[in-house]
Design a protein around this motif. Structure first.
Motif, PDB file in Angstrom:
ATOM      1  N   LYS A 239     -26.706  63.730 113.542  1.00  0.00           N
ATOM      2  CA  LYS A 239     -25.696  63.703 114.605  1.00  0.00           C
ATOM      3  C   LYS A 239     -24.850  62.431 114.532  1.00  0.00           C
ATOM      4  CE  LYS A 239     -25.292  63.684 119.667  1.00  0.00           C
ATOM      5  NZ  LYS A 239     -26.038  63.779 120.944  1.00  0.00           N
ATOM      6  N   TYR A 240     -25.507  61.301 114.230  1.00  0.00           N
ATOM      7  CA  TYR A 240     -24.798  60.014 114.188  1.00  0.00           C
ATOM      8  C   TYR A 240     -24.423  59.602 112.758  1.00  0.00           C
ATOM      9  CZ  TYR A 240     -25.915  59.644 119.106  1.00  0.00           C
ATOM     10  OH  TYR A 240     -25.992  59.878 120.455  1.00  0.00           O
ATOM     11  N   ARG A 241     -24.486  60.573 111.819  1.00  0.00           N
ATOM     12  CA  ARG A 241     -24.078  60.363 110.424  1.00  0.00           C
ATOM     13  C   ARG A 241     -24.678  59.077 109.851  1.00  0.00           C
ATOM     14  NH1 ARG A 241     -17.913  61.912 109.273  1.00  0.00           N
ATOM     15  NH2 ARG A 241     -18.822  62.055 107.199  1.00  0.00           N
ATOM     16  N   THR A 242     -25.989  58.935 110.088  1.00  0.00           N
ATOM     17  CA  THR A 242     -26.725  57.755 109.612  1.00  0.00           C
ATOM     18  C   THR A 242     -27.754  58.208 108.577  1.00  0.00           C
ATOM     19  OG1 THR A 242     -26.442  56.686 111.763  1.00  0.00           O
ATOM     20  CG2 THR A 242     -28.175  55.817 110.339  1.00  0.00           C
ATOM     21  N   SER A 243     -27.590  57.735 107.341  1.00  0.00           N
ATOM     22  CA  SER A 243     -28.493  58.180 106.273  1.00  0.00           C
ATOM     23  C   SER A 243     -29.817  57.429 106.332  1.00  0.00           C
ATOM     24  CB  SER A 243     -27.841  58.005 104.900  1.00  0.00           C
ATOM     25  OG  SER A 243     -27.524  56.650 104.699  1.00  0.00           O
ATOM     26  N   ILE A 244     -30.859  58.091 105.857  1.00  0.00           N
ATOM     27  CA  ILE A 244     -32.216  57.540 105.840  1.00  0.00           C
ATOM     28  C   ILE A 244     -32.589  57.220 104.402  1.00  0.00           C
ATOM     29  CG2 ILE A 244     -34.652  58.093 106.265  1.00  0.00           C
ATOM     30  CD1 ILE A 244     -33.607  59.984 108.538  1.00  0.00           C
TER      31      ILE A 244
ATOM     32  N   THR B  34      -7.287  61.805  95.901  1.00  0.00           N
ATOM     33  CA  THR B  34      -7.308  62.288  97.294  1.00  0.00           C
ATOM     34  C   THR B  34      -8.739  62.531  97.774  1.00  0.00           C
ATOM     35  OG1 THR B  34      -7.000  64.547  96.445  1.00  0.00           O
ATOM     36  CG2 THR B  34      -5.031  63.376  97.209  1.00  0.00           C
ATOM     37  N   ILE B  35      -8.918  62.403  99.087  1.00  0.00           N
ATOM     38  CA  ILE B  35     -10.218  62.695  99.707  1.00  0.00           C
ATOM     39  C   ILE B  35     -10.043  63.762 100.784  1.00  0.00           C
ATOM     40  CG2 ILE B  35     -11.320  60.475  99.218  1.00  0.00           C
ATOM     41  CD1 ILE B  35     -10.524  59.528 102.015  1.00  0.00           C
ATOM     42  N   ASP B  36     -11.129  64.465 101.116  1.00  0.00           N
ATOM     43  CA  ASP B  36     -11.063  65.565 102.092  1.00  0.00           C
ATOM     44  C   ASP B  36     -11.409  65.097 103.507  1.00  0.00           C
ATOM     45  OD1 ASP B  36     -13.834  65.290 102.192  1.00  0.00           O
ATOM     46  OD2 ASP B  36     -14.223  67.024 100.907  1.00  0.00           O
ATOM     47  N   HIS B  37     -11.630  66.053 104.400  1.00  0.00           N
ATOM     48  CA  HIS B  37     -11.933  65.740 105.810  1.00  0.00           C
ATOM     49  C   HIS B  37     -13.194  64.892 105.960  1.00  0.00           C
ATOM     50  CE1 HIS B  37      -8.913  68.176 107.889  1.00  0.00           C
ATOM     51  NE2 HIS B  37      -9.062  69.073 106.929  1.00  0.00           N
ATOM     52  N   TYR B  38     -14.125  65.017 104.980  1.00  0.00           N
ATOM     53  CA  TYR B  38     -15.394  64.286 105.048  1.00  0.00           C
ATOM     54  C   TYR B  38     -15.351  63.010 104.203  1.00  0.00           C
ATOM     55  CZ  TYR B  38     -16.898  68.730 106.972  1.00  0.00           C
ATOM     56  OH  TYR B  38     -16.999  69.860 107.738  1.00  0.00           O
ATOM     57  N   ASP B  39     -14.138  62.575 103.822  1.00  0.00           N
ATOM     58  CA  ASP B  39     -13.936  61.383 102.991  1.00  0.00           C
ATOM     59  C   ASP B  39     -14.532  61.532 101.598  1.00  0.00           C
ATOM     60  OD1 ASP B  39     -12.656  60.267 105.140  1.00  0.00           O
ATOM     61  OD2 ASP B  39     -14.363  59.055 105.783  1.00  0.00           O
ATOM     62  N   GLU B  40     -14.704  62.779 101.157  1.00  0.00           N
ATOM     63  CA  GLU B  40     -15.220  63.038  99.818  1.00  0.00           C
ATOM     64  C   GLU B  40     -14.064  63.309  98.853  1.00  0.00           C
ATOM     65  OE1 GLU B  40     -18.306  62.762  98.739  1.00  0.00           O
ATOM     66  OE2 GLU B  40     -19.060  62.241 100.731  1.00  0.00           O
ATOM     67  N   PRO B  41     -14.123  62.772  97.629  1.00  0.00           N
ATOM     68  CA  PRO B  41     -13.038  62.998  96.668  1.00  0.00           C
ATOM     69  C   PRO B  41     -12.870  64.475  96.317  1.00  0.00           C
ATOM     70  CG  PRO B  41     -14.496  61.241  95.947  1.00  0.00           C
ATOM     71  CD  PRO B  41     -15.175  61.903  97.097  1.00  0.00           C
TER      72      PRO B  41
ATOM     73  N   LEU C  50     -11.818  54.404  99.001  1.00  0.00           N
ATOM     74  CA  LEU C  50     -13.143  54.931  98.672  1.00  0.00           C
ATOM     75  C   LEU C  50     -14.245  53.964  99.090  1.00  0.00           C
ATOM     76  CD1 LEU C  50     -12.252  56.216  95.092  1.00  0.00           C
ATOM     77  CD2 LEU C  50     -12.527  57.610  97.131  1.00  0.00           C
ATOM     78  N   LYS C  51     -13.941  53.109 100.066  1.00  0.00           N
ATOM     79  CA  LYS C  51     -14.868  52.114 100.620  1.00  0.00           C
ATOM     80  C   LYS C  51     -15.122  50.981  99.620  1.00  0.00           C
ATOM     81  CE  LYS C  51     -14.922  54.937 104.017  1.00  0.00           C
ATOM     82  NZ  LYS C  51     -13.718  55.662 103.596  1.00  0.00           N
ATOM     83  N   ARG C  52     -15.818  49.922 100.072  1.00  0.00           N
ATOM     84  CA  ARG C  52     -16.011  48.731  99.243  1.00  0.00           C
ATOM     85  C   ARG C  52     -16.744  49.079  97.941  1.00  0.00           C
ATOM     86  NH1 ARG C  52     -14.705  43.888 102.029  1.00  0.00           N
ATOM     87  NH2 ARG C  52     -15.075  42.923 100.025  1.00  0.00           N
TER      88      ARG C  52
ATOM     89  N   GLY D  88      -7.931  51.117  91.240  1.00  0.00           N
ATOM     90  CA  GLY D  88      -9.211  51.585  91.745  1.00  0.00           C
ATOM     91  C   GLY D  88      -9.179  51.552  93.260  1.00  0.00           C
ATOM     92  N   TYR D  89     -10.209  52.147  93.883  1.00  0.00           N
ATOM     93  CA  TYR D  89     -10.463  51.973  95.320  1.00  0.00           C
ATOM     94  C   TYR D  89      -9.541  52.766  96.242  1.00  0.00           C
ATOM     95  CZ  TYR D  89     -11.011  49.205  99.701  1.00  0.00           C
ATOM     96  OH  TYR D  89     -11.200  48.778 100.993  1.00  0.00           O
ATOM     97  N   ILE D  90      -8.227  52.797  95.984  1.00  0.00           N
ATOM     98  CA  ILE D  90      -7.308  53.391  96.959  1.00  0.00           C
ATOM     99  C   ILE D  90      -7.075  54.882  96.681  1.00  0.00           C
ATOM    100  CG2 ILE D  90      -6.195  51.177  97.411  1.00  0.00           C
ATOM    101  CD1 ILE D  90      -3.770  52.149  95.814  1.00  0.00           C
ATOM    102  N   CYS D  91      -6.709  55.608  97.738  1.00  0.00           N
ATOM    103  CA  CYS D  91      -6.481  57.044  97.643  1.00  0.00           C
ATOM    104  C   CYS D  91      -5.662  57.489  98.851  1.00  0.00           C
ATOM    105  CB  CYS D  91      -7.829  57.785  97.621  1.00  0.00           C
ATOM    106  SG  CYS D  91      -8.823  57.496  99.119  1.00  0.00           S
ATOM    107  N   ARG D  92      -5.436  58.788  98.957  1.00  0.00           N
ATOM    108  CA  ARG D  92      -4.832  59.357 100.170  1.00  0.00           C
ATOM    109  C   ARG D  92      -5.826  60.299 100.835  1.00  0.00           C
ATOM    110  NH1 ARG D  92       0.366  58.042 101.054  1.00  0.00           N
ATOM    111  NH2 ARG D  92       1.654  57.477  99.238  1.00  0.00           N
ATOM    112  N   ASN D  93      -5.795  60.318 102.171  1.00  0.00           N
ATOM    113  CA  ASN D  93      -6.672  61.233 102.908  1.00  0.00           C
ATOM    114  C   ASN D  93      -5.955  62.551 103.180  1.00  0.00           C
ATOM    115  OD1 ASN D  93      -4.994  60.758 105.176  1.00  0.00           O
ATOM    116  ND2 ASN D  93      -6.291  59.077 105.883  1.00  0.00           N
ATOM    117  N   VAL D  94      -6.598  63.446 103.929  1.00  0.00           N
ATOM    118  CA  VAL D  94      -6.033  64.785 104.161  1.00  0.00           C
ATOM    119  C   VAL D  94      -4.731  64.745 104.961  1.00  0.00           C
ATOM    120  CG1 VAL D  94      -8.139  66.157 103.959  1.00  0.00           C
ATOM    121  CG2 VAL D  94      -7.641  65.030 106.108  1.00  0.00           C
TER     122      VAL D  94
END
Length: 440
Positions: free
Chosen positions: A331-336, A148-155, A194-196, A181-187
């Motif tokens: 703000k735009y959830r873009t990592s540096i 399972t993953i949480d509101h922030y898509d974190e396991p 879990l993305k590619r 692998g790969y698949i899960c349930r969200n909140v």
């Protein structure tokens, strides 16, 4: 208990699936086998989802039929007995019936996740049909029941640990467990993923949750190499590296390992081994807390990088200026990835341009904004390389003829990163192979 994860190429052909079963059944300790979708399946499912979202249902139907034919061909070579053929055929029919039903349903983001999940569901069920035919005592462990993953898509590692422990406690007679692998349930309880590349992440999370003796990632290459073997002719596998070194390499482009997959194993100190399904006797790469040696281990390249420079002689030295810049990206959830500063400019890089227009608009009040697209980050990674004698001299001596746009050095004792125009990627990797490793 150990975890063995097999990627798409490792399960992509019936004979490879047969081979995996022989690898798994050699083990003396109980094993959780984590499988990806058959190679090419996820790409086909992405295409089907895109065709449905565009309303091109005729094209989607063609794609579904083509993929279904591939699976029927696959099972004709996977199993032999009439009972196993019947079970495998029924499994394929069930999942392709679902894909055909969704042709009549209005498309949504949740539906696209359901479509993508079919690949792992199919590969694990077919694998279990073959194991049953071979008389191997095993159990299918549906990932959707514990991952399972949480509101922030974190396991949710705590929840995963509790649910898995409860299931395994009731099945002490089993030695082999098979899961997706790969698949899960969200909140919301919906099917998610879990993305590619997330099957590596699944394996590492499961290993952490059960405190596994080892997490083995089986692919079609014998470990993490010192350079990209698709670009450079002569490369060598790295026998041992630390979690920190592996994390740097995975994040900065080493394709053998998903960047997120190091974290759970490192948190719970679970050794990770990168092994070759086609050459199981090869040593591969072992990743633990210990680096094994000092110095440069490998180089990696991360593509599709965009560099952003904000020039402002008026505001750069002002208190809080950098914080305001970073808040725009937050703000735009873009990592540096990389950051460098001078008296009049800040340069940084991103690999996600989804919100680039909005980001530029919000950066413009701070100064002149310049964009360089089609860049590549080249990372030189090793243990304590900042303390290695003549390392910097050797590095820059190897690439004197290549225009370097940015340099990041000192942020990590294990990594020096260079930003170069994408067209120099092949050249710089080849020159570094010769200059840093003496390989041509």
């Amino acid at each position: 208990m150990k975890v063995m994860k097999f990627g798409g190429t490792s399960v992509g052909k019936p004979e490879r699936m047969h081979h995996i079963v022989s690898l798994v059944t050699k083990e003396t300790e109980p094993t959780i086998v984590v499988l990806s979708a058959l190679s090419g399946t996820t790409n086909s499912l992405v295409e089907i989802g895109e065709q449905i979202s565009k309303g091109d249902r005729a094209a989607a139907k063609q794609s579904i039929d083509k993929l279904e034919a591939h699976y029927h061909d696959f099972i004709s070579k996977l199993v032999k007995t009439p009972e196993a053929i019947a079970k495998a055929t029924a499994t394929v029919a069930e999942h392709f019936e679902f894909l055909n039903i969704i042709l009549k349903i209005s498309f949504s983001e949740a539906l696209s996740k359901d479509i993508l999940a079919q690949g792992e569901l199919l590969s694990t069920k077919l694998f279990c049909v073959y194991m049953e035919e071979q008389g191997i005592n095993h159990m299918l462990l549906p990932a959707l029941e514990f991952m399972t993953i949480d509101h922030y898509d974190e396991p949710q590692i705590g929840s995963i640990r509790v649910k898995l422990s409860q299931i395994l406690e009731q099945q002490k007679d089993k030695k082999v467990f098979v899961t997706q692998g790969y698949i899960c349930r969200n909140v919301r309880g919906e099917v998610d993923n879990l993305k590619r590349g997330g099957s590596d992440y699944s394996a590492s999370l499961i290993a952490a949750a059960i405190n596994a003796s080892v997490c083995e990632i089986w692919t079609d290459i014998d470990g993490m190499h010192n350079n990209d073997p698709r670009i450079v002719k002569k490369t060598v596998p790295v026998e041992q590296m630390s979690f920190d070194e592996a994390a740097e390499l995975a994040y900065f482009g080493a394709k053998i390992l998903h960047p997120a997959s190091i974290w759970p194993a490192q948190q719970y100190n679970i050794p990770v081994k990168l092994l070759n399904t086609m050459q199981p006797e090869a040593k591969g790469t072992t990743i633990t807390e210990l680096a094994g040696s000092v110095g440069v281990k490998a180089v990696a390249a991360k593509d599709n990088i965009t560099a952003i420079r904000i020039k402002s002689s008026r505001m750069l030295l002002a208190y809080g200026f950098l914080r305001k810049i970073f808040e725009v990206f937050e703000k735009y959830r873009t990592s540096i990835d990389m950051v460098t500063t001078s008296e009049v400019a800040v340069s940084l890089t991103i690999d996600n341009v989804t919100n680039l227009k909005e980001i530029i608009k919000e950066l413009e009040p701070f100064g002149t904004v310049e964009i360089d697209e089609n860049q590549t980050i080249i990372s030189v990674v090793g243990n304590q390389i900042s303390e290695t004698a003549d390392m910097v001299k050797k590095l820059f001596g190897s690439i004197m003829n290549i225009p370097v746009r940015m340099v990041s050095y000192g942020g990590s004792p294990h990594n020096i990163s260079l930003l170069v125009p994408a067209e120099y990627k092949m050249q710089i990797l080849q020159q570094l192979n010769k200059g840093m490793f003496g390989l041509e």
